[in-house]
Design an enzyme around this catalytic site. Structure first.
Site, PDB file in Angstrom:
ATOM      1  N   ASN A 184     -12.240 -18.879  -4.557  1.00  0.00           N
ATOM      2  CA  ASN A 184     -11.971 -18.837  -3.108  1.00  0.00           C
ATOM      3  C   ASN A 184     -12.005 -17.385  -2.632  1.00  0.00           C
ATOM      4  O   ASN A 184     -10.996 -16.696  -2.613  1.00  0.00           O
ATOM      5  CB  ASN A 184     -10.608 -19.456  -2.801  1.00  0.00           C
ATOM      6  CG  ASN A 184     -10.428 -20.818  -3.469  1.00  0.00           C
ATOM      7  OD1 ASN A 184      -9.474 -21.041  -4.209  1.00  0.00           O
ATOM      8  ND2 ASN A 184     -11.368 -21.718  -3.238  1.00  0.00           N
ATOM      9  N   ASN A 230     -17.633 -24.476  -7.628  1.00  0.00           N
ATOM     10  CA  ASN A 230     -16.333 -24.127  -8.204  1.00  0.00           C
ATOM     11  C   ASN A 230     -15.319 -24.042  -7.079  1.00  0.00           C
ATOM     12  O   ASN A 230     -15.175 -23.014  -6.423  1.00  0.00           O
ATOM     13  CB  ASN A 230     -16.439 -22.804  -8.959  1.00  0.00           C
ATOM     14  CG  ASN A 230     -15.178 -22.510  -9.747  1.00  0.00           C
ATOM     15  OD1 ASN A 230     -14.092 -22.965  -9.402  1.00  0.00           O
ATOM     16  ND2 ASN A 230     -15.322 -21.740 -10.810  1.00  0.00           N
ATOM     17  N   ASP A 231     -14.637 -25.149  -6.861  1.00  0.00           N
ATOM     18  CA  ASP A 231     -13.676 -25.253  -5.754  1.00  0.00           C
ATOM     19  C   ASP A 231     -12.643 -24.136  -5.757  1.00  0.00           C
ATOM     20  O   ASP A 231     -11.981 -23.895  -4.759  1.00  0.00           O
ATOM     21  CB  ASP A 231     -12.900 -26.574  -5.876  1.00  0.00           C
ATOM     22  CG  ASP A 231     -13.728 -27.766  -5.484  1.00  0.00           C
ATOM     23  OD1 ASP A 231     -14.582 -27.622  -4.598  1.00  0.00           O
ATOM     24  OD2 ASP A 231     -13.520 -28.836  -6.076  1.00  0.00           O
ATOM     25  N   CYS A 232     -12.483 -23.511  -6.900  1.00  0.00           N
ATOM     26  CA  CYS A 232     -11.366 -22.587  -7.065  1.00  0.00           C
ATOM     27  C   CYS A 232     -11.770 -21.122  -6.963  1.00  0.00           C
ATOM     28  O   CYS A 232     -10.935 -20.234  -7.110  1.00  0.00           O
ATOM     29  CB  CYS A 232     -10.692 -22.858  -8.401  1.00  0.00           C
ATOM     30  SG  CYS A 232     -10.084 -24.539  -8.468  1.00  0.00           S
TER      31      CYS A 232
END
Ligand code: BGC
Ligand code: NOJ
Length: 815
Positions: free
Chosen positions: A490, A486-488
């Site tokens: 963070n 999940n790149d998001c």
């Protein structure tokens, strides 16, 4: 509401009106030269790299959305009326219109003022050119005097520079016109040894190569001055915006037909043979002219089209099924496989939502794309694995992407995604299971493309595992780094600066935030590597992998289980994410899918609890949402996930990539009805009926469908380039239909709806063709009771891979 229909026999989707809710696109090309084409002929082409070698220009985020393409204009010389046979860009209402997107080709057919026109666009196999085959028919009772105008706008190669560096680029454009062929040769005079060309089978009566002369001042593509007045200006581009346009005048007698072929292509000359005569500035056309001449001949163009069709028949023949579900059949047999090829070729680089300048080949993306592609052309999958591994860092970490032209990794779109390296193990395992080719593990590959650093691929995989093990957090779970899948999410970003990219900014080298998702992925990858090591006779190494997997599994059970579902992560403060104690983001889909797929919780009941929680909290009629409740405000400690309005993208959108993980988990739990139910919810063909809600193409998966919290629940976005393609293909073929390549053979383990009486499949595997019939007389979900091979019963449910002797092997499986 529908905007067309599936023609399964021709393997086409036929769009019956041009004003689809969004451009409905298709891809041309298989290997080096590619094009994107919309249902109104919009789009562009490039050679290998959508950013660095853009052949034709396209402006994203235009209004209308889709403007710029492979446009033709027809003009009635008597009335002065003109129109576009592909609707755009004139948008004159056509009397008939269809756009048939097929596998590697698009045919747009229309009728206006009794002139029937059909344009077939495709790229011949093995060539760096596209063919536009225009067929005209005069259906008047009297002769028709027509002019045809072609048009293409050239890109000055580097699409990023082309869209920004005007002070330079307005002075560099150059063309050459010879025998009706328009050559685009910007920068050929200096360091490039490639050019583009635009040719035509008829002798043109005029041409234009300067865009603003062709269009006229303050005019757009909908009414070019040349077309309106009925004559090109024979303009020669010097700087500004080079285009190609031919004018062809013809008279068609009643019922007469005429075919005109246009070629748009890319060509390279050896650096020391660029000019002819040497020392001049004129392009050496010795090697390009034979190619041009060949494809301007109708029979050759037709033969190339037949070859393309045969190529796809052959590829799709690898796996064909007949099930009780037309939606499943159509996706498995045609469109899902096709989309897997496209994602394999493009990764996430060029679509109508990926600009071609943002991303190259993603490390995790391409590794996963292999899962849906490897059975079609294992040799190309092999090459891709080697390319990926050669970019790996000595630490075992990965560049997040590489540019296909240079094959070198770069950090332009971020680095430090701690899940990245593990996917290489899954991709390689899929390749070996499909091909039986263990030799790939011995291929010696460098790190960071640095000569002298080569080790066998097997060691690359070991370092991938090591990378995780060297980065464990306070609970013994893997550190998340910039983000995991999940790149998001963070957790080390803490970005408070507007516009700062979450994908490239890390404000903290955090040693606390941990990912349960990576833990699941690690367990899966470590067990896979254990089998691989065992096979290679590395018994101790295999045990080490198994022990590491067991430790990680225990850690997940201890620190990654929330009571009713798997936790998502720990943040930088050690607080839980994806837990019942959270106010928002209480449950996430990813760890439920990945932990169960890794086998965690299948024995102690956790898996069943987790799946029940997914059903209760995350399942919607349009698919399974990523998490709940959505984040209602921006959270500094969570990053991009909370930047999206609720219901979109990673903030509780239906992120389709994750749905097949749950389908597979359901299948592993033996739940055939549930698995297939989830499968149908996001199956594009099953959603065709609600095209006005779904809005994206009904023949391919989109990355995201707006979630329950969104104002537009059910609306899809970002079609085509998504890991959804490969994972859904794996879910339906390997886990629901249960025809699954393993190291020693083909497993037959269907987990299907109890209502299915069975299904049939043909699967080519390691040189044999298995014709499989599954029978389900007792209305079960799972469990092969009897397996007959050529009428002889064999124990278990594994078809052992045998050396290809019998080309066709008949198999019957009874549940
Ligand atoms: C998107 C992700 C994507 C990432 C990398 C984010 O804005 O939401 O889906 O993977 O950018 O480009
Ligand atoms: C799209 C990216 O291509 C993929 O790598 C990522 O896992 C998902 N977005 C989720 O963020």
């Amino acid at each position: 509401m529908r905007y067309g229909y599936f023609d399964d026999t021709r393997r086409e989707y036929v769009i019956t009106r041009p004003d689809t809710p969004l451009p409905w696109i298709n891809y041309l090309g298989c290997e080096a030269y590619f094009g994107i084409i919309s249902n109104t002929a919009g789009g562009y082409s490039f050679y290998r790299d959508a950013r660095l070698r853009r052949v034709s220009r396209y402006r994203y985020n235009n209004a209308p959305f889709d403007l710029g393409g492979r446009y033709l204009y027809l003009r009635d010389q008597d009335s002065g009326e003109f129109w576009s046979p592909t609707w755009q860009p004139t948008r004159r209402a056509l009397q008939e219109y269809t756009c048939s997107h097929g596998l590697g080709y698009t045919i747009i057919a229309s009728r206006y003022a009794s002139i029937a026109a059909e344009v077939r666009y495709f790229i011949p196999l093995g060539e760096n050119l596209e063919i536009w085959q225009l067929n005209l028919k005069n259906e008047h009772g009297h002769p028709a005097r027509l002019s045809v105008f072609s048009s293409i706008e050239f890109c000055l190669w580097d699409a990023q520079d082309d869209a920004t560096n005007f002070q330079r680029n307005f002075s560099t454009g150059q063309v050459e016109i010879e025998d009706g062929v328009i050559y685009h040769k910007t920068e050929y005079r200096e360091r490039r040894n490639h050019f583009a060309y635009f040719a035509c089978s008829e002798k043109p009566s005029g041409f234009d190569t300067q865009r603003d002369t062709f269009l006229g001042p303050y005019r757009g593509w909908e009414a070019p001055a040349a077309v309106e007045r009925g004559g090109c200006f024979d303009s020669v581009a010097n700087g500004w915006a080079p285009i190609g346009s031919h004018q062809i005048d013809l008279t068609l007698m009643p019922k007469e037909t005429r075919e005109i072929i246009f070629l748009l292509g890319y060509h390279e000359n050896p650096a020391d043979q660029k000019f002819d005569p040497p020392g001049s500035q004129t392009i050496n056309k010795k090697t390009v002219l034979p190619v041009i001449r060949k494809y301007l001949v109708r029979s050759n163009a037709n033969a190339a089209f037949e070859q393309l069709k045969a190529h796809w028949d052959e590829l799709l023949g690898t796996f064909q099924v007949q099930t009780p579900s037309a939606d499943a059949d159509r996706m498995v047999n045609i469109w899902n496989a096709y989309q897997c090829m496209v994602t394999f070729n493009m990764s996430r680089s060029a679509s109508f939502y990926e600009s071609g300048i943002g991303r190259g080949m993603g490390f995790r993306d391409s590794s996963q794309d292999l899962l849906g592609f490897v059975h079609m052309i294992p040799e190309r999958a092999r090459e891709r694995i080697l390319d990926l591994a050669a970019t790996q860092l000595p630490s075992g970490g990965a560049f997040h992407q590489y540019q296909p032209l240079t094959k070198r990794g770069n950090n332009d779109i971020g680095s430090g995604f701690n899940d990245d390296p593990l996917w290489l193990i899954l991709g390689t395992a899929a390749y070996i299971k499909e091909s039986g080719d263990w030799s790939i593990l011995e291929e010696r590959l460098p790190y960071e493309n640095e000569p002298g650093t080569e080790t066998p691929l097997y060691e690359h995989l070991q370092r991938s595992l090591g990378y995780t093990l060297e980065r464990l957090g306070p609970h013994g779970l893997p550190l998340i780094g910039r983000a995991d899948w999940n790149d998001c999410l963070n957790l080390n970003c803490f970005s408070d600066t507007p516009g700062q990219s979450f994908q490239t900014t890390t404000n903290k080298d955090g040693k606390t935030a941990e990912s349960v998702f990576i833990a699941g992925l690690f367990v899966m990858a470590a067990r896979e590597l254990a089998v691989i090591a065992q096979r290679g006779g590395l018994r101790e190494e295999a045990e080490r992998c198994l022990a590491a997997a067991a430790r990680m599994e225990a850690t997940v059970l201890q620190h990654g289980w929330d009571g009713n579902w798997f936790l998502r992560a720990y943040d930088d403060y050690g607080h839980k994410i994806g837990s019942a104690v959270c106010e928002e983001g209480k449950i996430f889909i990813e760890p439920q899918g990945f932990c169960i797929m890794a086998g965690i919780g299948l024995e102690n009941g956790h898996a069943l609890k987790s799946l029940a929680a997914v059903r209760e909290h995350l399942a919607t009629p349009h698919g399974i949402i990523l998490q709940q409740p959505a984040y209602s405000q921006y959270c500094l400690d969570l990053g991009e996930i909370s930047s999206y309005p609720p219901g979109y993208k990673e903030n509780a959108g239906i992120f389709c990539h994750t749905n097949p993980w749950i389908m597979i988990a359901e299948a592993m739990a033996g739940h055939g009805d549930e698995a297939f139910d989830y499968y149908l919810r996001i199956n594009p063909s099953a959603r065709e009926e609600i095209s006005e809600i779904h809005r994206c193409e009904p023949y391919v998966y989109a990355q995201m469908i707006a979630g329950r919290d969104a104002a537009t629940h059910g609306e899809a976005k970002n079609s085509w380039l998504t890991g959804t393609a490969a994972w859904n293909y794996a879910a339906i073929t390997q886990w629901i239909l249960g025809i699954r390549p393993e190291y020693d053979g083909l497993r037959i383990d269907p987990v299907i709806p109890a209502g299915w009486q069975g299904f049939k499949a043909t699967r080519r595997f390691r040189g044999n063709t298995y014709v499989i019939e599954v029978k389900n007389p007792s209305s079960l979900n799972r469990g092969v009771k009897k397996l007959l091979v050529e009428g002889r019963e064999i124990p278990g449910n594994l078809l052992p891979a045998v050396a290809p002797e019998a080309a066709v092997i008949h198999v019957e499986a009874v549940l």
